[in-house]
Structures are given as structure tokens and as C-alpha cells.
Scaffold this active site. Structure first.
Site, PDB file in Angstrom:
ATOM      1  N   SER A   1       0.764  -1.116   0.056  1.00 43.04           N
ATOM      2  CA  SER A   1      -0.028   0.189   0.006  1.00 43.04           C
ATOM      3  C   SER A   1       0.925   1.147   0.120  1.00 43.04           C
ATOM      4  O   SER A   1       0.163   2.382  -0.035  1.00 43.04           O
ATOM      5  CB  SER A   1      -0.957  -0.197   1.135  1.00 43.04           C
ATOM      6  OG  SER A   1      -0.184   0.198   2.405  1.00 43.04           O
TER       7      SER A   1
ATOM      8  N   ASN B   1      -2.319  -1.527  13.151  1.00 48.28           N
ATOM      9  CA  ASN B   1      -3.593  -1.486  13.313  1.00 48.28           C
ATOM     10  C   ASN B   1      -3.942  -0.153  13.918  1.00 48.28           C
ATOM     11  O   ASN B   1      -4.872   0.625  13.638  1.00 48.28           O
ATOM     12  CB  ASN B   1      -4.303  -2.609  13.744  1.00 48.28           C
ATOM     13  CG  ASN B   1      -4.314  -4.068  13.020  1.00 48.28           C
ATOM     14  OD1 ASN B   1      -3.642  -3.933  12.007  1.00 48.28           O
ATOM     15  ND2 ASN B   1      -4.566  -5.040  13.628  1.00 48.28           N
TER      16      ASN B   1
ATOM     17  N   HIS C   1     -38.192  25.160 -11.372  1.00 47.55           N
ATOM     18  CA  HIS C   1     -38.516  23.922 -12.078  1.00 47.55           C
ATOM     19  C   HIS C   1     -37.890  24.610 -13.824  1.00 47.55           C
ATOM     20  O   HIS C   1     -38.263  24.237 -14.584  1.00 47.55           O
ATOM     21  CB  HIS C   1     -40.017  23.793 -12.488  1.00 47.55           C
ATOM     22  CG  HIS C   1     -40.744  23.742 -11.492  1.00 47.55           C
ATOM     23  ND1 HIS C   1     -41.010  22.286 -10.725  1.00 47.55           N
ATOM     24  CD2 HIS C   1     -41.289  24.622 -10.355  1.00 47.55           C
ATOM     25  CE1 HIS C   1     -41.776  22.626  -9.638  1.00 47.55           C
ATOM     26  NE2 HIS C   1     -41.871  23.954  -9.481  1.00 47.55           N
TER      27      HIS C   1
ATOM     28  N   SER D   1     -12.632  23.945 -30.016  1.00 43.96           N
ATOM     29  CA  SER D   1     -13.041  22.681 -30.486  1.00 43.96           C
ATOM     30  C   SER D   1     -11.886  22.508 -31.600  1.00 43.96           C
ATOM     31  O   SER D   1     -11.565  23.278 -32.602  1.00 43.96           O
ATOM     32  CB  SER D   1     -14.337  22.831 -31.053  1.00 43.96           C
ATOM     33  OG  SER D   1     -14.578  21.872 -32.116  1.00 43.96           O
TER      34      SER D   1
ATOM     35  N   LYS E   1     -15.871  27.709 -31.614  1.00 45.58           N
ATOM     36  CA  LYS E   1     -16.527  27.280 -30.123  1.00 45.58           C
ATOM     37  C   LYS E   1     -15.563  27.824 -29.144  1.00 45.58           C
ATOM     38  O   LYS E   1     -14.553  27.925 -29.325  1.00 45.58           O
ATOM     39  CB  LYS E   1     -16.418  25.807 -30.053  1.00 45.58           C
ATOM     40  CG  LYS E   1     -17.450  24.971 -30.703  1.00 45.58           C
ATOM     41  CD  LYS E   1     -18.673  25.473 -30.306  1.00 45.58           C
ATOM     42  CE  LYS E   1     -19.301  24.771 -29.160  1.00 45.58           C
ATOM     43  NZ  LYS E   1     -19.526  23.428 -29.188  1.00 45.58           N
TER      44      LYS E   1
ATOM     45  N   ASN F   1     -15.981  26.752 -25.110  1.00 43.19           N
ATOM     46  CA  ASN F   1     -16.631  25.963 -24.362  1.00 43.19           C
ATOM     47  C   ASN F   1     -16.081  25.920 -22.886  1.00 43.19           C
ATOM     48  O   ASN F   1     -15.014  26.187 -22.657  1.00 43.19           O
ATOM     49  CB  ASN F   1     -16.385  24.451 -24.762  1.00 43.19           C
ATOM     50  CG  ASN F   1     -16.814  24.087 -26.252  1.00 43.19           C
ATOM     51  OD1 ASN F   1     -17.916  24.755 -26.664  1.00 43.19           O
ATOM     52  ND2 ASN F   1     -16.123  23.165 -27.201  1.00 43.19           N
TER      53      ASN F   1
ATOM     54  N   GLU G   1     -17.832  21.874 -16.675  1.00 40.95           N
ATOM     55  CA  GLU G   1     -18.156  20.526 -17.149  1.00 40.95           C
ATOM     56  C   GLU G   1     -17.362  19.111 -16.440  1.00 40.95           C
ATOM     57  O   GLU G   1     -17.938  18.461 -15.900  1.00 40.95           O
ATOM     58  CB  GLU G   1     -18.365  20.280 -18.591  1.00 40.95           C
ATOM     59  CG  GLU G   1     -19.242  21.077 -19.267  1.00 40.95           C
ATOM     60  CD  GLU G   1     -18.939  20.973 -20.649  1.00 40.95           C
ATOM     61  OE1 GLU G   1     -20.296  20.735 -21.540  1.00 40.95           O
ATOM     62  OE2 GLU G   1     -18.031  21.292 -21.336  1.00 40.95           O
TER      63      GLU G   1
ATOM     64  N   TYR H   1     -10.064  -5.387  13.134  1.00 37.16           N
ATOM     65  CA  TYR H   1      -9.388  -4.927  11.882  1.00 37.16           C
ATOM     66  C   TYR H   1      -9.419  -6.166  10.854  1.00 37.16           C
ATOM     67  O   TYR H   1      -9.221  -7.205  11.398  1.00 37.16           O
ATOM     68  CB  TYR H   1      -7.942  -4.730  12.224  1.00 37.16           C
ATOM     69  CG  TYR H   1      -7.171  -4.245  10.924  1.00 37.16           C
ATOM     70  CD1 TYR H   1      -7.158  -2.837  10.478  1.00 37.16           C
ATOM     71  CD2 TYR H   1      -6.412  -5.141  10.222  1.00 37.16           C
ATOM     72  CE1 TYR H   1      -6.284  -2.427   9.411  1.00 37.16           C
ATOM     73  CE2 TYR H   1      -5.613  -4.878   9.279  1.00 37.16           C
ATOM     74  CZ  TYR H   1      -5.801  -3.575   8.609  1.00 37.16           C
ATOM     75  OH  TYR H   1      -5.254  -3.098   7.424  1.00 37.16           O
TER      76      TYR H   1
ATOM     77  N   GLN I   1      -7.611  -1.611   4.530  1.00 34.93           N
ATOM     78  CA  GLN I   1      -6.271  -0.947   3.777  1.00 34.93           C
ATOM     79  C   GLN I   1      -6.823  -0.236   2.536  1.00 34.93           C
ATOM     80  O   GLN I   1      -6.266   0.760   1.965  1.00 34.93           O
ATOM     81  CB  GLN I   1      -5.301  -2.095   3.301  1.00 34.93           C
ATOM     82  CG  GLN I   1      -4.081  -1.301   2.585  1.00 34.93           C
ATOM     83  CD  GLN I   1      -3.061  -2.340   2.589  1.00 34.93           C
ATOM     84  OE1 GLN I   1      -2.430  -2.924   3.584  1.00 34.93           O
ATOM     85  NE2 GLN I   1      -2.603  -2.848   1.258  1.00 34.93           N
TER      86      GLN I   1
ATOM     87  N   LYS J   1      -7.853   4.114   1.814  1.00 31.61           N
ATOM     88  CA  LYS J   1      -7.119   5.428   1.716  1.00 31.61           C
ATOM     89  C   LYS J   1      -7.133   5.893   0.163  1.00 31.61           C
ATOM     90  O   LYS J   1      -7.299   7.160   0.037  1.00 31.61           O
ATOM     91  CB  LYS J   1      -5.641   5.150   2.088  1.00 31.61           C
ATOM     92  CG  LYS J   1      -5.394   5.170   3.613  1.00 31.61           C
ATOM     93  CD  LYS J   1      -4.217   4.526   4.004  1.00 31.61           C
ATOM     94  CE  LYS J   1      -4.034   3.185   4.096  1.00 31.61           C
ATOM     95  NZ  LYS J   1      -4.907   2.655   4.971  1.00 31.61           N
TER      96      LYS J   1
HETATM   97  N1  ARG Z   1      -1.535  -1.201   5.427  1.00 27.72           N
HETATM   98  C1  ARG Z   1      -2.422  -1.187   6.619  1.00 27.72           C
HETATM   99  C2  ARG Z   1      -3.811  -0.549   6.291  1.00 27.72           C
HETATM  100  O1  ARG Z   1      -3.595   0.397   5.659  1.00 27.72           O
HETATM  101  C3  ARG Z   1      -2.196  -1.297   7.960  1.00 27.72           C
HETATM  102  C4  ARG Z   1      -1.425  -2.543   8.375  1.00 27.72           C
HETATM  103  C5  ARG Z   1      -1.989  -3.536   9.092  1.00 27.72           C
HETATM  104  N2  ARG Z   1      -1.829  -4.783   8.493  1.00 27.72           N
HETATM  105  C6  ARG Z   1      -2.282  -5.821   9.127  1.00 27.72           C
HETATM  106  N3  ARG Z   1      -1.697  -6.741   8.418  1.00 27.72           N
HETATM  107  N4  ARG Z   1      -2.605  -5.969  10.277  1.00 27.72           N
HETATM  108  O2  ARG Z   1      -4.830  -0.839   6.951  1.00 27.72           O
END
Ligand code: ARG
Length: 475
Positions: free
Chosen positions: A37, A124, A170, A291, A297, A299, A304, A331, A336, A339
Site C-alpha cells: 500500500s 492497526n 422548475h 473545438s 467554439k 466551451n 463540465e 481490523y 487498507q 485510503k
Molecule cells: N497497511 C494497513 C492498512 O492500511 C495497515 C497495516 C495493518 N496490517 C495488518 N496486516 N494488520 O490498513
């Protein structure tokens, strides 16, 4: 097998360095690629370091690590922070995540003491902390950008308190108003967005660190001290909930979704207002596109694109809600995946606010075209009814009388009530007098709408002042 350096620690080049001990084989290269990650969470590097500094300070205060070890950790982390900021340290993408990268880099730099940093901590609770720290760092910047846009809208509004513009319901002409009133209506949506972000920030004011993997710790950790060091209001209440909670991600992306929804409504109006049919606004050349085939044009692509990217942010919200659905305590690695949508939605909204502000500040308003939208079209029919109400007629009756005036005008090929003669009007109701005509001009109708929040210039002035004072000190 994992590589070991001279301290017998895992090197940062080894992806599985943090957890490989019970395994006899290293992970498959494809498995490494699949679970990493770091390319997503690297943007929390500084937050991770900040959390680690506080954690180490607490470990030292609780005599779990020595003063010397703590001081080495603090110096090591500070040097990593400095090098990341200056660009002299590059993130190693072979690390599993930002936590393992920083810990491995620290251990490379200071040796054995680095291996004590993770005492009493799990990734975690670490990731839950990092996300909160990150959001507490970046959301105020988003709020600053929102305040700046609100201020820009209020400033444009203050130049257009007398610029007539029909209000629509409307998408049909409804009642006369002003551009100022319209722009302020946009700004108030954004004020609510700003406040929503503040509310959401209030809910992430508790530190989850010390919740460990899920069940706290048997070491004498002082969670409250870490929270205090990091500027939190306190600590989270339940260790399972602390590592399993991603409500805040969903809440912020839902805040972003509302911002996007508002921006998309504003953009929609910019798009049709800039059409030849409306011609209320002309976007600057800097914020327009042409365009490749139609030479004439110009635009409104930026409006948009902002409107179009709403789908992305809503998608991020649904992504998060669905990812979290039915996850058992506590957890789960699914989390993960929080994000990417969180950061994507944030980046998208932030970029859109900046572009919208640039686009709107450089636009030119065609006040004549806007005023013309108030002529004809019977936008003063309510005012005709209210005229009769002021002369004692019941509103329901007055509504029917005004409707008959509209009907007569349409049937006789006229486009406005004021095109009827006084005798035609009197035949519908004897209460009509000559003064009607001066009372139902667009300017008079707009100016008479003096209720709080209404479009008359004095009321709009109050709104503008309130908006500007809201922004004061915020951007
Ligand atoms: N990279 C993980 C996350 O973003 C955090 C690590 C926890 N990983 C685990 N194997 N317990 O959630």
C-alpha cells in the site's frame, strides 16, 4: 529467506520484514505486488513520524525504553523527516507500507534502538492514528480554500446587488431577484460545507494509539499522554472499535460529496448561463476551451469537468461504504482499501474548488442579458397578486385574478401583464389602479422583497457582510 543486515534486523528492502518470522518462505513476488500500500499511504509519512515520536516519548516516560533509546529514536525520526522534506530520502516502494518503510529506515540509521519503537504498538492502531493526524493536518487547508471561494463569491455579489436576474423554479422563470442574491445562495451552501468539515474534525479528536492490534496492551502504556502530546482531546474508548473504525473516512468523503454536489450545481448554472441562449456570463479565455473541428467554439469545459468529477467522489463514498459493510470486528485487511478513495475524493474536491474560484473570478457578467430575463415571462405575477392582497383581497382570490391577467395576456399575444391596459385590468378586478405599473417593474418587485434573506439590495448587503465576516481570518 529474508535478508538480514549487520544488526540482525530485517532490511527495508525486504517487503515482509515486519512479520516474516513464522514463515519459512518469503512471499511470492506477485503477492508482494498485490498487498502493498506504500504508493498510496506514502503521503502520510510525516504523520506517521509525528505519531512515532509521541509513542517513543511515552514509552520512555513509562520507562519501557531508556532515555538514550528515546533520544536516538527522536533524532533518527527527525532526520528522516528532514530528509523526506528536502527530498534527499526517497520512499522505497519495495516496503510494504509507510509504517514499515519508516521503521526500517530508522533501524538502518540508529540500529538496535529502532527495533524498540514498535513496542506496545500494532500497525492497526498506528494506521488509525496516522489517518486522523493526516486529516487534522490537511482538512484545515481544504477549509481555507473553501473560505477563499466563499469570499470571492461574496465580493462578486457585492458588485451586483442591483443586477437583476430572474429566479427560476422548475427551470421556469419564477420571480425577480439579483445576481448577488444568487451568488450568495451558492456561498451559503459552501458555508454549511465548511462547518460540516469542522464538525467532522471534532469527531476525530480522540487518539486510538495504545489500542494495539485490537486488545490494548499488557505493557503500562499511557494512552492519555500520547493523546496530549499529539494535541488530541482524549483517547478512544474501546480498543476493538479503535482499530475497526473507519467512520471518519466515510464521514469526510460524505462531506466531500456534498461539496461536489454543490459545485456541480453551480457548474451546471455556469454551463447554461454561458450558452448563447442565456448569455448571462462569459468565461475568460484562460478558463475556456475550443473545438478541434468547430472554429467558433468557446466551451465551458472546466465547469463540465468539475460537474463530471462528482461521479468520482460519489463513487469513492460508495466504495468506502461497501468496503466497510459487514466487516467483522475488529481490523480486517479490507480496510487498507480506505485510503485510495479517501485521498482521491479529497484531491478531486480540492482541485475543483481551486479551479472553480479561478474560473468565476475571471468571468464577465452580462447584466443586460440578465436584466432582460426579468422582462416578460410573467415573473411578476405573484407581485400582481400581492398588490391586490394589499388592497384587501384574499390571496387565493388574488392568485386567481393574477392568473386571469396572465391568461388574457397570453390569449391576446402579449408577453407581460404590464402590456395590458388599465381598463383591461380593471375589467378583471376594479382594485387595479395606475400605480400597479410602477409596482410591478422587475426592479420594484426585486426591491420590495425585503424579508430577511430576500433579494432586495439591503438584505443582500447583510448577507454579504455576514459571509465576509464568516470568512474573516479563515483564508
Ligand atoms: N497497511 C494497513 C492498512 O492500511 C495497515 C497495516 C495493518 N496490517 C495488518 N496486516 N494488520 O490498513
Amino acid at each position: 529467506m529474508a535478508d538480514r543486515n549487520s544488526h540482525g534486523t530485517m532490511t527495508k528492502d525486504n517487503h515482509a520484514a515486519l512479520w516474516h518470522g513464522r514463515f519459512s518462505e518469503g512471499p511470492d513476488a506477485a503477492a508482494v505486488e498485490f498487498e502493498t500500500s506504500i504508493r498510496v499511504d506514502e503521503r502520510m509519512a510525516l504523520d506517521d513520524i509525528q505519531g512515532s515520536k509521541a509513542h517513543a516519548a511515552m514509552l520512555c516516560r513509562q520507562k519501557i525504553i531508556s532515555e538514550k533509546e528515546n533520544s536516538e529514536i527522536q533524532k533518527g525520526l527527525a532526520s528522516i523527516e528532514e530528509d523526506l522534506k528536502s527530498g534527499s530520502l526517497a520512499v522505497d516502494y519495495s516496503a510494504e507500507d509507510i509504517h514499515s518503510f519508516i521503521e526500517a529506515t530508522l533501524t538502518d540509521r540508529i540500529g538496535e534502538s529502532g527495533r524498540k519503537l514498535h513496542t506496545g504498538r500494532s500497525r492497526n492502531d498506528q494506521i488509525a492514528l496516522d489517518e486522523r493526524l493526516y486529516l487534522r493536518r490537511v482538512i484545515p487547508e481544504l477549509q481555507r480554500q473553501l473560505a477563499s471561494l466563499i469570499k470571492t463569491l461574496a465580493s462578486i455579489a457585492s458588485e451586483h446587488r442591483f443586477s437583476l436576474l430572474t429566479g427560476y423554479t422548475h427551470m421556469q422563470r419564477a420571480q425577480p431577484g439579483t445576481l448577488a442574491q444568487h451568488l450568495c445562495s451558492w456561498a451559503w451552501m459552501l458555508v454549511r460545507d465548511y462547518k460540516r468539515l469542522t464538525d467532522s474534525l471534532g469527531r476525530i479528536g480522540l487518539s486510538p494509539l495504545g489500542s494495539g492490534a485490537l486488545a490494548g496492551s499488557d505493557l503500562p502504556l499511557d494512552r492519555e499522554y500520547v493523546a496530549e502530546l499529539l494535541g488530541f482531546d482524549g483517547v478512544t474508548e474501546n480498543s476493538l472499535d479503535s482499530v475497526a473504525d473507519r467512520d471518519y473516512c466515510i464521514e469526510f468523503v460524505s462531506d466531500f460529496s456534498l461539496i461536489q454536489m454543490h459545485l456541480s450545481r453551480m457548474c451546471e448554472e455556469i454551463v447554461y448561463w454561458s450558452s448563447s441562449e442565456f448569455g448571462f456570463v462569459e468565461l475568460s479565455e484562460k478558463w475556456s476551451t475550443g473545438s478541434s473541428i468547430m472554429p467558433q467554439k468557446k466551451n465551458p469545459d472546466f465547469a463540465e469537468l468539475i460537474r463530471g468529477r462528482t461521479g468520482r467522489v460519489y463513487g469513492d463514498l460508495i466504495n468506502l461504504l461497501t468496503m466497510m459493510k459487514a466487516l467483522p470486528m475488529s481490523y480486517d485487511r479490507d480496510m487498507q482499501e480506505d485510503k485510495a478513495p479517501l485521498f482521491d475524493a479529497l484531491d478531486c474536491v480540492q482541485g475543483n474548488i481551486i479551479v472553480f474560484e479561478a474560473m468565476i473570478s475571471s468571468a464577465r457578467w452580462n447584466t443586460q442579458r440578465m436584466a432582460a430575463s426579468c422582462e416578460g415571462g410573467f415573473a411578476n405575477a405573484t407581485d400582481v397578486a400581492d398588490y391586490l392582497v394589499c388592497r384587501g383581497m384574499a390571496f387565493r382570490t388574488a392568485h386567481a385574478v393574477a392568473a386571469r391577467c396572465v391568461r388574457l395576456a397570453i390569449d391576446t399575444g402579449r408577453s407581460a401583464i404590464e402590456e395590458l391596459t388599465l381598463s383591461e385590468l380593471k375589467a378583471i378586478s376594479p382594485l387595479f389602479e395606475e400605480d400597479l405599473f410602477s409596482k410591478i417593474t422587475p426592479l420594484a418587485c426585486m426591491g420590495a422583497r425585503k424579508t430577511t434573506g430576500g433579494p432586495c439590495p439591503e438584505q443582500t448587503e447583510k448577507q454579504i457582510e455576514a459571509l465576509l465576516s464568516f470568512c474573516n481570518g479563515k483564508c
